[in-house]
Design a protein around this motif. Structure first.
Motif, mmCIF file in Angstrom:
data_model
loop_
_atom_site.group_PDB
_atom_site.id
_atom_site.type_symbol
_atom_site.label_atom_id
_atom_site.label_comp_id
_atom_site.label_asym_id
_atom_site.label_seq_id
_atom_site.Cartn_x
_atom_site.Cartn_y
_atom_site.Cartn_z
ATOM 1 N N MET A 1 0.977 -1.286 -0.094
ATOM 2 C CA MET A 1 -0.158 -0.018 0.033
ATOM 3 C C MET A 1 0.857 1.268 0.083
ATOM 4 S SD MET A 1 -1.280 -0.186 3.941
ATOM 5 C CE MET A 1 -0.685 -1.523 4.745
ATOM 6 N N ASN A 2 0.407 2.326 -0.785
ATOM 7 C CA ASN A 2 1.335 3.524 -0.666
ATOM 8 C C ASN A 2 0.668 4.339 0.308
ATOM 9 O OD1 ASN A 2 2.985 2.311 -2.670
ATOM 10 N ND2 ASN A 2 1.881 3.541 -4.303
ATOM 11 N N GLU A 3 1.392 5.314 0.911
ATOM 12 C CA GLU A 3 1.050 6.349 1.839
ATOM 13 C C GLU A 3 1.578 7.625 1.437
ATOM 14 O OE1 GLU A 3 0.310 5.280 5.899
ATOM 15 O OE2 GLU A 3 0.082 3.195 5.177
ATOM 16 N N GLU A 4 1.167 8.833 2.125
ATOM 17 C CA GLU A 4 1.799 10.029 2.117
ATOM 18 C C GLU A 4 1.951 10.472 3.577
ATOM 19 O OE1 GLU A 4 0.725 14.483 0.716
ATOM 20 O OE2 GLU A 4 0.656 12.864 -0.770
ATOM 21 N N CYS A 5 3.026 10.896 3.867
ATOM 22 C CA CYS A 5 3.335 11.242 5.323
ATOM 23 C C CYS A 5 2.720 12.524 5.430
ATOM 24 C CB CYS A 5 4.945 11.311 5.482
ATOM 25 S SG CYS A 5 5.389 12.090 7.120
ATOM 26 N N PRO A 6 1.943 12.699 6.404
ATOM 27 C CA PRO A 6 1.241 13.970 6.744
ATOM 28 C C PRO A 6 2.181 14.985 7.465
ATOM 29 C CG PRO A 6 0.734 12.350 8.498
ATOM 30 C CD PRO A 6 1.511 11.689 7.545
ATOM 31 N N LYS A 7 3.423 14.753 7.580
ATOM 32 C CA LYS A 7 4.219 15.588 8.214
ATOM 33 C C LYS A 7 5.217 16.276 7.459
ATOM 34 C CE LYS A 7 4.283 13.350 12.829
ATOM 35 N NZ LYS A 7 3.288 12.333 12.644
ATOM 36 N N CYS A 8 5.649 15.527 6.316
ATOM 37 C CA CYS A 8 6.706 15.864 5.307
ATOM 38 C C CYS A 8 6.000 16.032 3.876
ATOM 39 C CB CYS A 8 7.938 15.443 5.435
ATOM 40 S SG CYS A 8 7.948 13.784 4.930
ATOM 41 N N GLY A 9 5.107 14.937 3.565
ATOM 42 C CA GLY A 9 4.689 15.119 2.337
ATOM 43 C C GLY A 9 5.303 14.039 1.542
ATOM 44 N N ALA A 10 6.213 13.142 2.054
ATOM 45 C CA ALA A 10 6.946 11.997 1.167
ATOM 46 C C ALA A 10 5.749 11.117 0.747
ATOM 47 C CB ALA A 10 8.175 11.545 2.084
ATOM 48 N N GLU A 11 5.951 10.198 -0.427
ATOM 49 C CA GLU A 11 5.123 9.334 -0.629
ATOM 50 C C GLU A 11 6.131 8.053 -0.575
ATOM 51 O OE1 GLU A 11 2.924 7.438 -4.588
ATOM 52 O OE2 GLU A 11 3.436 9.845 -4.601
ATOM 53 N N PHE A 12 5.567 6.892 0.314
ATOM 54 C CA PHE A 12 6.260 5.849 0.353
ATOM 55 C C PHE A 12 5.478 4.647 0.404
ATOM 56 C CE2 PHE A 12 4.911 7.404 4.533
ATOM 57 C CZ PHE A 12 4.684 6.325 5.498
ATOM 58 N N SER A 13 6.040 3.385 0.321
ATOM 59 C CA SER A 13 5.083 2.241 0.262
ATOM 60 C C SER A 13 5.342 1.470 1.692
ATOM 61 C CB SER A 13 5.567 1.282 -0.978
ATOM 62 O OG SER A 13 6.662 0.880 -0.962
ATOM 63 N N VAL A 14 4.405 0.733 1.911
ATOM 64 C CA VAL A 14 4.594 -0.087 3.282
ATOM 65 C C VAL A 14 4.309 -1.612 3.005
ATOM 66 C CG1 VAL A 14 3.498 -0.655 5.606
ATOM 67 C CG2 VAL A 14 3.588 1.756 4.469
ATOM 68 N N THR A 15 5.310 -2.464 3.330
ATOM 69 C CA THR A 15 5.345 -3.865 3.031
ATOM 70 C C THR A 15 5.259 -4.604 4.554
ATOM 71 O OG1 THR A 15 6.509 -3.542 1.158
ATOM 72 C CG2 THR A 15 6.336 -5.975 1.912
ATOM 73 N N VAL A 16 4.373 -5.556 4.819
ATOM 74 C CA VAL A 16 4.530 -6.337 6.049
ATOM 75 C C VAL A 16 5.420 -7.424 5.695
ATOM 76 C CG1 VAL A 16 3.173 -7.904 7.823
ATOM 77 C CG2 VAL A 16 2.240 -5.626 6.423
ATOM 78 N N ILE A 17 6.264 -7.749 6.861
ATOM 79 C CA ILE A 17 7.001 -8.655 6.927
ATOM 80 C C ILE A 17 6.751 -9.611 7.896
ATOM 81 C CG2 ILE A 17 9.676 -9.406 6.796
ATOM 82 C CD1 ILE A 17 10.469 -6.946 5.592
ATOM 83 N N GLY A 18 6.689 -10.868 7.597
ATOM 84 C CA GLY A 18 6.294 -11.932 8.531
ATOM 85 C C GLY A 18 4.730 -11.770 9.140
ATOM 86 N N GLY A 19 3.986 -11.395 8.614
ATOM 87 C CA GLY A 19 2.788 -11.156 9.263
ATOM 88 C C GLY A 19 2.024 -12.058 9.038
ATOM 89 N N GLY A 20 0.552 -12.051 9.507
ATOM 90 C CA GLY A 20 -0.295 -13.232 9.156
ATOM 91 C C GLY A 20 -0.396 -14.250 10.290
ATOM 92 N N GLY A 21 0.273 -14.041 11.360
ATOM 93 C CA GLY A 21 0.438 -15.107 12.474
ATOM 94 C C GLY A 21 -1.034 -15.252 13.135
ATOM 95 N N ILE A 22 -0.983 -16.218 13.794
ATOM 96 C CA ILE A 22 -2.164 -16.458 14.525
ATOM 97 C C ILE A 22 -2.373 -15.836 15.871
ATOM 98 C CG2 ILE A 22 -3.569 -18.298 15.648
ATOM 99 C CD1 ILE A 22 -2.269 -20.308 13.721
ATOM 100 N N CYS A 23 -1.376 -15.573 16.548
ATOM 101 C CA CYS A 23 -1.356 -14.624 17.958
ATOM 102 C C CYS A 23 -0.142 -14.003 17.960
ATOM 103 C CB CYS A 23 -1.540 -15.753 19.020
ATOM 104 S SG CYS A 23 -0.222 -16.964 19.274
ATOM 105 N N GLY A 24 -0.072 -13.086 18.927
ATOM 106 C CA GLY A 24 0.954 -12.338 19.159
ATOM 107 C C GLY A 24 1.122 -11.069 18.697
ATOM 108 N N ALA A 25 0.034 -10.677 18.024
ATOM 109 C CA ALA A 25 -0.048 -9.504 17.296
ATOM 110 C C ALA A 25 0.246 -8.074 18.172
ATOM 111 C CB ALA A 25 -1.432 -8.978 16.505
ATOM 112 N N CYS A 26 0.997 -7.115 17.855
ATOM 113 C CA CYS A 26 1.166 -6.229 18.691
ATOM 114 C C CYS A 26 1.074 -5.005 17.785
ATOM 115 C CB CYS A 26 2.469 -6.133 19.425
ATOM 116 S SG CYS A 26 3.907 -6.356 18.582
ATOM 117 N N ARG A 27 1.166 -3.752 18.337
ATOM 118 C CA ARG A 27 1.006 -2.447 17.379
ATOM 119 C C ARG A 27 2.323 -2.114 17.131
ATOM 120 N NH1 ARG A 27 -3.558 0.145 17.388
ATOM 121 N NH2 ARG A 27 -2.706 2.224 17.080
#
Length: 130
Positions: free
Chosen positions: A1-27
């Motif tokens: 997913m692509n996002e724009e930083c509300p503080k500086c205006g940079a455009e960047f992409s976000v990738t999840v690495i190792g997500g999708g586990g059953i438990c242990g999700a944290c912020r």
């Protein structure tokens, strides 16, 4: 997913690495790869990798409401207002040059030959670049 930083205006992409586990999700934080500020946090069992897509326009361009490309296209000369003493810069100014595109004039509401002044010193680096 692509996002724009509300503080500086940079455009960047976000990738999840190792997500999708059953438990242990944290912020986990999603940080802007340009200004390194936390944009938001999201629950995941993995981590996030942020990749810069487009650096933000300069502080000067953002202040003026135009892009860096617009500023370069205009070819305006940024001048220091040093007052009577000539020793201290109080702010910056420039004149809208002849030949400025109609698109830029329409976007900003400027007129050819108009002076744009009171540009804060902190928007321009000490070496005169922006």
């Amino acid at each position: 997913m692509n996002e724009e930083c509300p503080k500086c205006g940079a455009e960047f992409s976000v990738t999840v690495i190792g997500g999708g586990g059953i438990c242990g999700a944290c912020r986990e934080p999603i940080d802007c790869p340009y200004c390194h500020e936390t944009v938001r946090e999201e629950r995941t069992t993995g981590t996030f990798t942020e990749t810069l897509i487009k650096a933000p326009d300069s502080l000067l361009s953002r202040h003026l409401g135009i892009s860096d490309d617009d500023w370069e296209e205009m070819g305006a000369e940024l001048n220091a207002n040093t007052g009577n003493s000539g020793e201290m810069t109080y702010c910056y100014w420039f004149m809208i040059p002849e030949g400025t595109s109609e698109e830029i004039l329409h976007k900003t509401g400027w007129k050819t030959g108009q002076m744009i002044d009171q540009i804060p010193v902190e928007l321009v680096d000490s070496d005169g670049s922006y």
